[in-house]
Design an enzyme around this catalytic site. Structure first.
Site, PDB file in Angstrom:
ATOM      1  N   TYR A  80       0.858  -1.205   0.000  1.00 19.90           N
ATOM      2  CA  TYR A  80       0.000   0.000   0.000  1.00 19.90           C
ATOM      3  C   TYR A  80       0.885   1.243   0.000  1.00 19.90           C
ATOM      4  O   TYR A  80       0.722   2.145  -0.812  1.00 19.90           O
ATOM      5  CB  TYR A  80      -0.911  -0.012   1.228  1.00 19.90           C
ATOM      6  CG  TYR A  80      -1.778   1.222   1.370  1.00 19.90           C
ATOM      7  CD1 TYR A  80      -2.976   1.322   0.679  1.00 19.90           C
ATOM      8  CD2 TYR A  80      -1.395   2.286   2.191  1.00 19.90           C
ATOM      9  CE1 TYR A  80      -3.767   2.459   0.794  1.00 19.90           C
ATOM     10  CE2 TYR A  80      -2.185   3.420   2.311  1.00 19.90           C
ATOM     11  CZ  TYR A  80      -3.376   3.496   1.612  1.00 19.90           C
ATOM     12  OH  TYR A  80      -4.156   4.620   1.725  1.00 19.90           O
TER      13      TYR A  80
ATOM     14  N   LYS B  82       1.410   4.179  -3.007  1.00 18.87           N
ATOM     15  CA  LYS B  82       1.108   5.613  -2.844  1.00 18.87           C
ATOM     16  C   LYS B  82       2.319   6.464  -3.228  1.00 18.87           C
ATOM     17  O   LYS B  82       2.179   7.559  -3.766  1.00 18.87           O
ATOM     18  CB  LYS B  82       0.653   5.904  -1.414  1.00 18.87           C
ATOM     19  CG  LYS B  82      -0.682   5.246  -1.074  1.00 18.87           C
ATOM     20  CD  LYS B  82      -1.788   5.765  -1.973  1.00 18.87           C
ATOM     21  CE  LYS B  82      -3.136   5.173  -1.688  1.00 18.87           C
ATOM     22  NZ  LYS B  82      -4.206   5.725  -2.523  1.00 18.87           N
TER      23      LYS B  82
ATOM     24  N   ILE C 212      -7.728   9.095   8.127  1.00 19.24           N
ATOM     25  CA  ILE C 212      -9.110   9.590   8.062  1.00 19.24           C
ATOM     26  C   ILE C 212     -10.026   8.470   8.555  1.00 19.24           C
ATOM     27  O   ILE C 212      -9.827   7.306   8.186  1.00 19.24           O
ATOM     28  CB  ILE C 212      -9.541   9.907   6.608  1.00 19.24           C
ATOM     29  CG1 ILE C 212      -8.415  10.574   5.819  1.00 19.24           C
ATOM     30  CG2 ILE C 212     -10.803  10.737   6.586  1.00 19.24           C
ATOM     31  CD1 ILE C 212      -8.630  10.569   4.317  1.00 19.24           C
TER      32      ILE C 212
HETATM   33  N1  NAD Z   1      -8.687   6.474   5.211  1.00 20.81           N
HETATM   34  C1  NAD Z   1      -7.449   6.942   5.350  1.00 20.81           C
HETATM   35  O1  NAD Z   1      -6.910   7.090   6.463  1.00 20.81           O
HETATM   36  C2  NAD Z   1      -6.666   7.346   4.137  1.00 20.81           C
HETATM   37  C3  NAD Z   1      -5.482   8.047   4.329  1.00 20.81           C
HETATM   38  C4  NAD Z   1      -4.745   8.441   3.229  1.00 20.81           C
HETATM   39  C5  NAD Z   1      -5.190   8.133   1.959  1.00 20.81           C
HETATM   40  N2  NAD Z   1      -6.342   7.448   1.792  1.00 20.81           N
HETATM   41  C6  NAD Z   1      -6.759   7.156   0.428  1.00 20.81           C
HETATM   42  O2  NAD Z   1      -8.013   7.750   0.198  1.00 20.81           O
HETATM   43  C7  NAD Z   1      -8.718   7.010  -0.807  1.00 20.81           C
HETATM   44  C8  NAD Z   1     -10.096   6.643  -0.271  1.00 20.81           C
HETATM   45  O3  NAD Z   1      -9.891   5.788   0.847  1.00 20.81           O
HETATM   46  P1  NAD Z   1     -11.001   5.449   1.936  1.00 20.81           P
HETATM   47  O4  NAD Z   1     -10.336   5.484   3.246  1.00 20.81           O
HETATM   48  O5  NAD Z   1     -12.232   6.248   1.675  1.00 20.81           O
HETATM   49  O6  NAD Z   1     -11.226   3.925   1.585  1.00 20.81           O
HETATM   50  P2  NAD Z   1     -12.579   3.103   1.426  1.00 20.81           P
HETATM   51  O7  NAD Z   1     -12.201   1.662   1.396  1.00 20.81           O
HETATM   52  O8  NAD Z   1     -13.532   3.535   2.471  1.00 20.81           O
HETATM   53  O9  NAD Z   1     -13.065   3.583   0.003  1.00 20.81           O
HETATM   54  C9  NAD Z   1     -12.373   3.188  -1.158  1.00 20.81           C
HETATM   55  C10 NAD Z   1     -13.375   3.049  -2.280  1.00 20.81           C
HETATM   56  O10 NAD Z   1     -12.673   2.617  -3.454  1.00 20.81           O
HETATM   57  C11 NAD Z   1     -13.523   1.701  -4.121  1.00 20.81           C
HETATM   58  N3  NAD Z   1     -12.740   0.835  -4.999  1.00 20.81           N
HETATM   59  C12 NAD Z   1     -11.839  -0.112  -4.636  1.00 20.81           C
HETATM   60  N4  NAD Z   1     -11.370  -0.731  -5.715  1.00 20.81           N
HETATM   61  C13 NAD Z   1     -11.977  -0.197  -6.795  1.00 20.81           C
HETATM   62  C14 NAD Z   1     -11.908  -0.425  -8.191  1.00 20.81           C
HETATM   63  N5  NAD Z   1     -11.114  -1.377  -8.697  1.00 20.81           N
HETATM   64  N6  NAD Z   1     -12.674   0.326  -9.007  1.00 20.81           N
HETATM   65  C15 NAD Z   1     -13.506   1.283  -8.493  1.00 20.81           C
HETATM   66  N7  NAD Z   1     -13.618   1.546  -7.186  1.00 20.81           N
HETATM   67  C16 NAD Z   1     -12.864   0.816  -6.341  1.00 20.81           C
HETATM   68  C17 NAD Z   1     -14.197   0.927  -2.990  1.00 20.81           C
HETATM   69  O11 NAD Z   1     -15.365   0.267  -3.427  1.00 20.81           O
HETATM   70  C18 NAD Z   1     -14.475   2.030  -1.987  1.00 20.81           C
HETATM   71  O12 NAD Z   1     -15.742   2.630  -2.181  1.00 20.81           O
HETATM   72  C19 NAD Z   1      -7.841   5.789  -1.110  1.00 20.81           C
HETATM   73  O13 NAD Z   1      -7.063   6.048  -2.256  1.00 20.81           O
HETATM   74  C20 NAD Z   1      -6.956   5.693   0.112  1.00 20.81           C
HETATM   75  O14 NAD Z   1      -5.749   5.028  -0.157  1.00 20.81           O
HETATM   76  C21 NAD Z   1      -7.106   7.054   2.848  1.00 20.81           C
END
Ligand code: NAD
Length: 243
Positions: A141, A145, A180
């Protein structure tokens, strides 16, 4: 971020692999009445499917003969020791976190070139693309990133200049959030893969962030407010990587 863009008058198309949008999306959509042409729409597409992405984005852009922005946020996570990763696991992670972002950006750039409307992109990376998180094992992961941060710089360089025919001029930046509270992170806590208390203590504000705190960042990166910013990585991590 989608809600922020709609509130600013945008028509936002949300793409996810889920057959139906989730409760959060439906509640947000209900709040907006699609007044003044703005509003939220949902499309089921797997971002790692190149053909499906090209088709979906072309259809979206054709509606108004333009495409102004992209927030590439689909991502998946697997917390496994590097010693236990199979080649298939690594490929699966990268197919969404890196290839999916690449394909999303490319599909959107094609339409921005076609309609000559110099758009802006926000690729969602993570603070984990720049640091190894204390107390959290996620080697694939985190490196996926880091690849997104480097991708933004390269796409920004390739697509930044306005061409003689008026195409190009596309800005590409990254957003690197800290922790988040989203379903992804709630699952980490549920499975015991991370400690909420430790994560709260790992940043200078002593708390986790909420999705709403990134709303202004999406609006900033996709609007003219960031008109001289490209190839950059907007780090919003409560100071985690600053100490
Ligand atoms: N939550 C955190 O702490 C955090 C921190 C930094 C970055 N991020 C990034 O933010 C973004 C959103 O993360 P999140 O925490 O909301 O995660 P989440 O798992 O809640 O949401 C991710 C979404 O991506 C969708 N997804 C996964 N694979 C897919 C595909 N092949 N095609 C289309 N959609 C797909 C899932 O169905 C889901 O709705 C991600 O890129 C994650 O890496 C999250």
């Amino acid at each position: 971020m989608a809600e922020g863009l709609v509130e600013a008058g945008g028509k936002v198309h949300c793409i996810d692999r889920l057959a139906e949008p989730d409760k959060t999306f439906n509640e947000a959509k209900a709040r907006f009445k699609n007044e003044n042409g703005g509003g939220l729409e949902y499309h089921q597409v797997d971002v790692s499917n190149a053909e499906a992405m090209e088709e979906a984005i072309a259809e979206i852009a054709s509606e108004r003969q333009r495409l102004d922005g992209l927030v590439a946020a689909a991502g998946i996570q697997q917390c496994t020791s590097a010693l236990d990763y199979s080649a298939e696991d690594i490929a699966r992670m990268l197919s969404v976190n890196y290839t999916g972002v690449f394909l999303s950006a490319r599909a959107c750039a094609r339409q921005m070139y076609k309609y000559k409307n110099q758009g802006s992109m926000c690729l969602v990376a993570s603070m984990s693309g720049s640091i190894a998180n204390r107390g959290f094992i996620a080697p694939v992961y985190n490196s996926s990133k880091a690849a997104v941060i480097q991708l933004a710089k390269n796409l920004a360089m390739e697509w930044g200049r306005v061409q003689p025919d008026g195409s190009g001029g596309i800005r590409v930046n990254c957003l690197s959030p800290g922790h988040i509270v989203t379903p992804m992170v709630e699952e980490n806590f549920r499975k015991g893969e991370a400690s909420r208390e430790e994560w709260e203590n790992n940043n200078m504000l002593g708390r986790l962030s909420t999705p709403e705190e990134y709303k202004s960042a999406g609006l900033f990166l996709l609007s003219g407010a960031s008109s001289y910013m490209t190839g950059a990585n907007l780090l919003m991590d409560g100071g985690t990587s600053a100490w």
